[in-house]
Scaffold this active site. Structure first.
Site, PDB file in Angstrom:
ATOM      1  N   ASP A  72       0.954  -1.392   0.142  1.00  0.00           N
ATOM      2  CA  ASP A  72      -0.034  -0.019  -0.046  1.00  0.00           C
ATOM      3  C   ASP A  72       0.960   1.117   0.028  1.00  0.00           C
ATOM      4  O   ASP A  72       2.041   1.235   0.281  1.00  0.00           O
ATOM      5  CB  ASP A  72      -0.901  -0.240   1.202  1.00  0.00           C
ATOM      6  CG  ASP A  72      -0.188   0.069   2.602  1.00  0.00           C
ATOM      7  OD1 ASP A  72       0.801  -0.695   2.619  1.00  0.00           O
ATOM      8  OD2 ASP A  72      -0.725   0.787   3.567  1.00  0.00           O
ATOM      9  N   GLU A 133      -0.036  -1.197   5.616  1.00  0.00           N
ATOM     10  CA  GLU A 133       0.987  -0.536   6.652  1.00  0.00           C
ATOM     11  C   GLU A 133       1.051   0.754   6.961  1.00  0.00           C
ATOM     12  O   GLU A 133       1.176   1.225   8.051  1.00  0.00           O
ATOM     13  CB  GLU A 133       2.432  -1.063   6.013  1.00  0.00           C
ATOM     14  CG  GLU A 133       3.692  -0.884   7.064  1.00  0.00           C
ATOM     15  CD  GLU A 133       4.077   0.636   6.909  1.00  0.00           C
ATOM     16  OE1 GLU A 133       4.924   1.141   7.853  1.00  0.00           O
ATOM     17  OE2 GLU A 133       3.865   1.403   5.919  1.00  0.00           O
TER      18      GLU A 133
END
Length: 360
Positions: A72, A133
């Site tokens: 991400d 994350e």
């Protein structure tokens, strides 16, 4: 639908991974493509948990190591350099610019190249591509794997997190604690302050203790971690004509990985003895484990100096699972999340070549 061609060079692959938008909680499309690229590889077994993927070899090697990276990114902005990626020349070197080129899709592309090109590594290999994350830890893909299938990770001897380090090796990470230090007063009209007691004025003692504080430097596994204790927020008061009856100073303690979270909390309470203290967050650090054979072989193969990671990264999650870890990846971490996020393309090649030397 686009595809990820793992046979292409790592710079082209990085651009392709970056150009698939995957802001936190929107990683499904990229996870689908990574899964589609990995499943045909006969030397890997692939497990998907949410939008996180774990690919493993089963060669019966004496050691197992992990390569890990999150897929991400932080959100895009209106800046046109966010996406799609572009290659430009700056100061005589080629640069890849765009969201994720630093944090951390270059590392993801390096992992994909390792998966595709090293069929019989000298160590059994676990590749972890994980989601979310960049947001609240409740969504973190490593945490999700740990809760649902911990055995996919915890049998490893060592881990490398491909977070950006400017292609240097950064061992372990420091812990981080946030605490609110509160003073209490008595509200009164500011024209008659003797009727009350000013809580903000009392915060001066908190700030004095911080000014006088001398942080320690602790050596852990041969690396020096510089601790820090700082005020990061301060709030108090209700109106400009009212003596404040409450003030809160938020402090952040960054502590060496040899210090446990409980010890860190005890230290902060000692420093601010006499005040009301509320610990709002406390995440332990991670020892680099440089005394272990797998870590020593990694450092020897890369032939690079190792420095202590002075921030906090997900290597701490590996440490909590009993797997020592280091950070090593392309990109200057100071450029992460910036509109003008960019990385010299040579660093992608450097990191790929280093991991190949280690694993072959």
């Amino acid at each position: 639908m686009p595809t990820l061609d793992l046979a292409t060079d790592v710079v082209t692959l990085t651009a392709a991974v970056c150009d698939i938008e995957s802001v936190s909680l929107g990683e499904a499309a990229l996870a689908d493509l990574i899964e589609a690229a990995l499943r045909p590889l006969p030397h890997l077994t692939v497990t998907r948990i949410g939008n996180s993927l774990v690919a493993r070899t089963h060669l019966g090697r004496a050691e197992r190591v992990v390569l890990a990276g999150h897929i991400d990114t932080v959100p895009l902005t209106m800046d046109p350099s966010n996406l799609p990626t572009v290659r430009v020349s700056e100061a005589g070197q080629e640069i890849l610019r765009g969201r994720g080129t630093v944090d951390m899709k270059g590392g993801v592309a390096v992992m994909l190249r390792v998966a595709a090109t090293i069929h019989e590594p000298t160590r059994d290999l676990t590749l972890v591509f994980y989601e979310a994350e960049e947001i609240d830890s409740a969504f973190n893909g490593l945490g999700l794997i740990e809760r649902q299938r911990p055995e996919l990770i915890t049998d490893a001897d060592f881990a490398v997190l491909l977070e950006p380090t400017d292609a240097a090796v950064e061992g372990g990470c420091k812990g981080t604690l946030r605490a609110e230090i509160t003073t209490k007063g008595i509200a009164a009209h500011s024209a008659r302050p003797w009727k009350g007691h000013n809580a903000i004025h009392d915060a001066g003692e908190i700030l004095r203790r911080l000014t006088d504080y001398e942080p320690a430097t602790r050596s852990v596994d041969g690396l020096d971690y510089r601790e820090a204790l700082n005020a990061v927020l301060i709030s108090g008061g209700t109106a400009t004509n009212v003596i404040p009856d409450r003030c809160v100073v938020t402090v952040n303690y960054r502590y060496a990985p040899s210090v446990s979270p409980a010890q860190a909390e005890a230290h902060v309470r000692q420093v601010f003895d006499g005040f009301e203290i509320t610990v709002v967050d406390n995440a332990g650090g991670a020892r680099p484990g440089l005394h272990l054979p797998a870590a020593q072989a990694f450092v020897a193969a890369l032939d690079l100096p190792v420095e202590a990671k002075q921030g906090w990264t997900d290597v701490a999650r590996f440490s909590a699972m009993g797997v020592p870890a280091v950070n090593f990846g392309p990109g200057d971490p100071n450029l992460a999340h910036m509109d003008d996020e960019r990385c010299p393309t040579a660093q992608y090649l450097t990191c790929e070549e280093a991991l190949v030397r280690w694993l072959q």
